[in-house]
Design an enzyme around this catalytic site. Structure first.
Site, PDB file in Angstrom:
ATOM      1  CB  CYS A 280      55.951  -1.919  29.253  1.00  0.00           C
ATOM      2  SG  CYS A 280      55.163  -3.254  30.167  1.00  0.00           S
TER       3      CYS A 280
ATOM      4  CD  GLU B  16      51.876   0.916  37.290  1.00  0.00           C
ATOM      5  OE1 GLU B  16      53.059   0.552  37.301  1.00  0.00           O
ATOM      6  OE2 GLU B  16      51.228   1.164  38.314  1.00  0.00           O
TER       7      GLU B  16
HETATM    8  P1  NAD Z   1      51.658   6.967  25.111  1.00  0.00           P
HETATM    9  O1  NAD Z   1      52.293   7.491  26.339  1.00  0.00           O
HETATM   10  O2  NAD Z   1      51.917   7.658  23.828  1.00  0.00           O
HETATM   11  O3  NAD Z   1      50.064   6.963  25.269  1.00  0.00           O
HETATM   12  C1  NAD Z   1      49.439   6.302  26.354  1.00  0.00           C
HETATM   13  C2  NAD Z   1      48.059   6.909  26.555  1.00  0.00           C
HETATM   14  O4  NAD Z   1      48.217   8.277  26.926  1.00  0.00           O
HETATM   15  C3  NAD Z   1      47.181   6.905  25.304  1.00  0.00           C
HETATM   16  O5  NAD Z   1      45.824   6.681  25.666  1.00  0.00           O
HETATM   17  C4  NAD Z   1      47.349   8.319  24.787  1.00  0.00           C
HETATM   18  O6  NAD Z   1      46.267   8.761  24.004  1.00  0.00           O
HETATM   19  C5  NAD Z   1      47.447   9.109  26.070  1.00  0.00           C
HETATM   20  N1  NAD Z   1      48.125  10.407  25.937  1.00  0.00           N
HETATM   21  C6  NAD Z   1      49.080  10.769  25.052  1.00  0.00           C
HETATM   22  N2  NAD Z   1      49.425  12.061  25.241  1.00  0.00           N
HETATM   23  C7  NAD Z   1      48.689  12.514  26.278  1.00  0.00           C
HETATM   24  C8  NAD Z   1      48.604  13.767  26.966  1.00  0.00           C
HETATM   25  N3  NAD Z   1      49.349  14.813  26.615  1.00  0.00           N
HETATM   26  N4  NAD Z   1      47.734  13.873  27.998  1.00  0.00           N
HETATM   27  C9  NAD Z   1      46.972  12.822  28.374  1.00  0.00           C
HETATM   28  N5  NAD Z   1      47.002  11.620  27.754  1.00  0.00           N
HETATM   29  C10 NAD Z   1      47.855  11.461  26.730  1.00  0.00           C
HETATM   30  O7  NAD Z   1      52.049   5.425  25.032  1.00  0.00           O
HETATM   31  P2  NAD Z   1      51.691   4.391  23.901  1.00  0.00           P
HETATM   32  O8  NAD Z   1      52.544   4.628  22.718  1.00  0.00           O
HETATM   33  O9  NAD Z   1      50.212   4.303  23.743  1.00  0.00           O
HETATM   34  O10 NAD Z   1      52.122   3.023  24.629  1.00  0.00           O
HETATM   35  C11 NAD Z   1      53.415   2.556  24.662  1.00  0.00           C
HETATM   36  C12 NAD Z   1      54.107   2.949  25.946  1.00  0.00           C
HETATM   37  O11 NAD Z   1      53.413   2.419  27.068  1.00  0.00           O
HETATM   38  C13 NAD Z   1      55.500   2.367  26.025  1.00  0.00           C
HETATM   39  O12 NAD Z   1      56.376   3.307  26.598  1.00  0.00           O
HETATM   40  C14 NAD Z   1      55.302   1.164  26.923  1.00  0.00           C
HETATM   41  O13 NAD Z   1      56.493   0.697  27.512  1.00  0.00           O
HETATM   42  C15 NAD Z   1      54.333   1.710  27.911  1.00  0.00           C
HETATM   43  N6  NAD Z   1      53.630   0.655  28.647  1.00  0.00           N
HETATM   44  C16 NAD Z   1      53.902   0.483  29.973  1.00  0.00           C
HETATM   45  C17 NAD Z   1      53.285  -0.554  30.676  1.00  0.00           C
HETATM   46  C18 NAD Z   1      53.555  -0.805  32.142  1.00  0.00           C
HETATM   47  O14 NAD Z   1      52.780  -1.521  32.759  1.00  0.00           O
HETATM   48  N7  NAD Z   1      54.607  -0.267  32.725  1.00  0.00           N
HETATM   49  C19 NAD Z   1      52.384  -1.389  30.012  1.00  0.00           C
HETATM   50  C20 NAD Z   1      52.138  -1.175  28.666  1.00  0.00           C
HETATM   51  C21 NAD Z   1      52.760  -0.137  27.991  1.00  0.00           C
END
Ligand code: NAD
Length: 517
Positions: free
Chosen positions: A317, A283
């Site tokens: 998001c 997501e």
């Molecule tokens: P992010 O992708 O930077 O991180 C999300 C998670 O992934 C964190 O726990 C992070 O530590 C982990 N992560 C980062 N790099 C990784 C890797 N290489 N391998 C494995 N895990 C890794 O996102 P963010 O900045 O924490 O959150 C914001 C983003 O999330 C925005 O793009 C937002 O739109 C999206 N989001 C989507 C939804 C949805 O339901 N579609 C809901 C909330 C947030």
């Protein structure tokens, strides 16, 4: 639904009330002067990498807690603990037994709601109006997935007569150990969205909270022990994405990963997990649009859209970053939007009246400034310039709202900026507006604003998004999938629906032939 029943001036941005940390939160964070550890197999486990992460209040820069980062060894240990719990009895628990434990956890969560509120407000940077609304989503989530689990036929299906000597049936069972990788913007809700369906399906879970906001997941683990969950059923692994998250996505023992976060990270995780055949659902981020039809009241709709754009200061998001308004009402709509965004009160998120609090970390302001520069270099005119803000008495990551205006078809904000950042364009017709709205690689959620609900539904069905909304935005409901198209989501059935729980189950085919005589 009527959009004219509400007086425009009563539609406000999400707003803070004064909030201070409850003692329970302070004590939890202080942890007797020691860092908070991961929770693995029911034990508090320090990270073998000896790396500590300071968890801050982004509105004050105060260090709220220090957390020990989980490394390769701890991810291995958590997977082993998960399987020990799974094979040691969890996989044989009934739906009723799991439901009773989950509802006990929900009761404890409600008892300690102020602690979770502190996590969302003080660590996540949210205003109380939004944080309180979020927290209300946990009990319905648990109750919904309990009901879904009750309807599912676990184990053997009906037997099908395949041929004269052969029968077949399906066998449905949980994957075993599954992981949830969670972002920072809605940590409590998204942890619940992962844990409730995956546990009700009978899995043991590894929760990997964001390195920015791990406190609520760690507190959930503490409550899970009190609720009586067997050790190893719920494991929480705090740490950075590029370390702890990477070890999780590369671990061959994890059968299923639920990822919520940015599309770029989602693509990395999908590739890593695929090496071992681990299933992944994702997501991800959006670049939401809104179409404002000529029949809409520009002032009313400007305020309603403004409230959604500014939900968690655009760090949601499906936030609206692109608006397409029909020419007849364009100037009035732009003027009313300018008035709304200029009035937003920037301040500390825990202080009465604040409507724009801090962004989450030091990287976010740079990303926002880059988005503003890119938009201006690609034809956008800044109605409200945005940029860094200062708040008297507080050192934090404060940013002003950005309101842009650009020519039709100008693709000046192609990426999710994740702030109160919106670009408004005039369009000649709703058909042109739909084409502009769909001119993006994202596809999470879009909306249309009109008094004509039939027209609205016709438009909403043409969005290339997981969710189409009429006269509302940022919507979700249990029983309705919350999922993205394009780079915003998939594979997987999305969150908050029956398919969500089914994603946490595997279905095997069993064929039985008579022994040849
Ligand atoms: P992010 O992708 O930077 O991180 C999300 C998670 O992934 C964190 O726990 C992070 O530590 C982990 N992560 C980062 N790099 C990784 C890797 N290489 N391998 C494995 N895990 C890794 O996102 P963010 O900045 O924490 O959150 C914001 C983003 O999330 C925005 O793009 C937002 O739109 C999206 N989001 C989507 C939804 C949805 O339901 N579609 C809901 C909330 C947030």
């Amino acid at each position: 639904m009527s959009t004219t029943a509400t007086a425009p001036e009563t539609i406000q941005a999400f707003t803070a009330e004064d909030f201070s940390a409850p003692d329970k939160f302070v004590q939890f964070c202080a942890n007797g002067g020691k860092p908070l550890n991961g929770v693995i197999g029911g034990e508090a486990v320090p990270g073998s990498m000896n790396a500590l992460i300071d968890i801050i209040n982004p509105g004050t820069m105060e260090v709220l807690a220090t957390v020990s980062e989980m490394g390769y060894d701890e991810v291995n240990l958590a997977v082993e603990s998960g399987y020990r719990a799974f094979n040691g009895g969890w996989k044989n628990t009934s739906v009723e037994e799991r439901a009773a434990l989950i509802m006990k956890l929900v009761e404890l969560y409600e008892r300690d709601k102020e602690v979770f509120l502190a996590c969302e407000i003080l660590n996540g940077g949210k205003v109380s109006e939004l944080a309180r609304g979020d927290l209300g989503a946990v009990r319905p989530c648990a109750e919904y997935f309990i009901e879904v689990a009750k309807k599912i036929r676990f184990g053997d299906s009906e037997i099908m007569d395949v041929s004269r000597r052969v029968d077949a049936y399906t066998y449905v069972e949980p994957w075993g150990v599954v992981a949830g990788i969670i972002p920072w913007n809605y940590p409590v809700v998204l942890t619940a969205w992962f844990m409730m369906p995956s546990l009700m399906a009978g899995n043991c879970v590894l929760v990997k909270p964001s390195e920015e906001t791990p406190l609520s997941a760690l507190y959930f683990a503490k409550l899970a022990e009190e609720a009586g969950f067997p050790a190893g059923v719920i494991n929480v692994l705090p740490g950075r994405g590029e370390l702890t998250g990477k070890f999780i996505s590369e671990h061959p023992g994890i059968r299923y990963i639920s990822f919520t976060g940015s599309p770029g990270v989602g693509q990395i995780i999908l590739q890593a997990a695929d090496k071992h055949g681990t299933r992944v659902k994702r997501e991800m981020g959006g670049n939401g649009s809104a179409i404002v039809c000529a029949d809409a009241d520009p002032e009313l709709v400007a305020r309603m859209i403004g409230r959604n754009v500014n939900q968690h200061y655009g760090q949601t998001c499906c936030t609206i970053h692109r608006v397409f308004a029909e020419r007849e009402i364009f100037d009035d709509f732009l003027g009313a939007s300018e008035a709304f965004f200029s009035d937003l009160k920037i301040g500390n998120q825990a202080e009465n009246g604040t409507q724009i609090g801090p962004v989450i970390n030091s990287r976010q302001p740079l990303r926002i400034l880059e988005g503003i520069e890119f938009a201006k270099a690609n034809g956008a005119e800044a109605i409200l310039e945005g940029g860094r803000a200062t708040v008297d008495g507080y050192d934090g990551y404060y940013m002003k709202p950005t309101l842009l205006r650009s020519q039709t078809w100008s693709d000046c904000n192609p990426k999710e900026v994740f702030h109160t950042f919106v670009n408004i364009q005039p369009v000649d017709s709703v058909d042109q507006a739909i084409q502009c709205a769909n001119n993006t690689r994202y596809g999470l959620g879009s909306s249309v604003w009109t008094k004509d609900l039939e027209l609205g539904q016709r438009i909403a069905k043409q969005f290339r998004d997981g969710t189409g909304q009429i006269n509302c935005h940022n919507m979700g409901a249990y029983g309705i999938p919350y999922s993205g198209q394009g780079i915003s989501g998939g594979p997987g059935g999305g969150a908050s629906c029956e398919e969500t729980l089914r994603d946490y189950l595997q279905t095997k085919a069993i064929f039985v032939s008579d022994y040849p005589e």
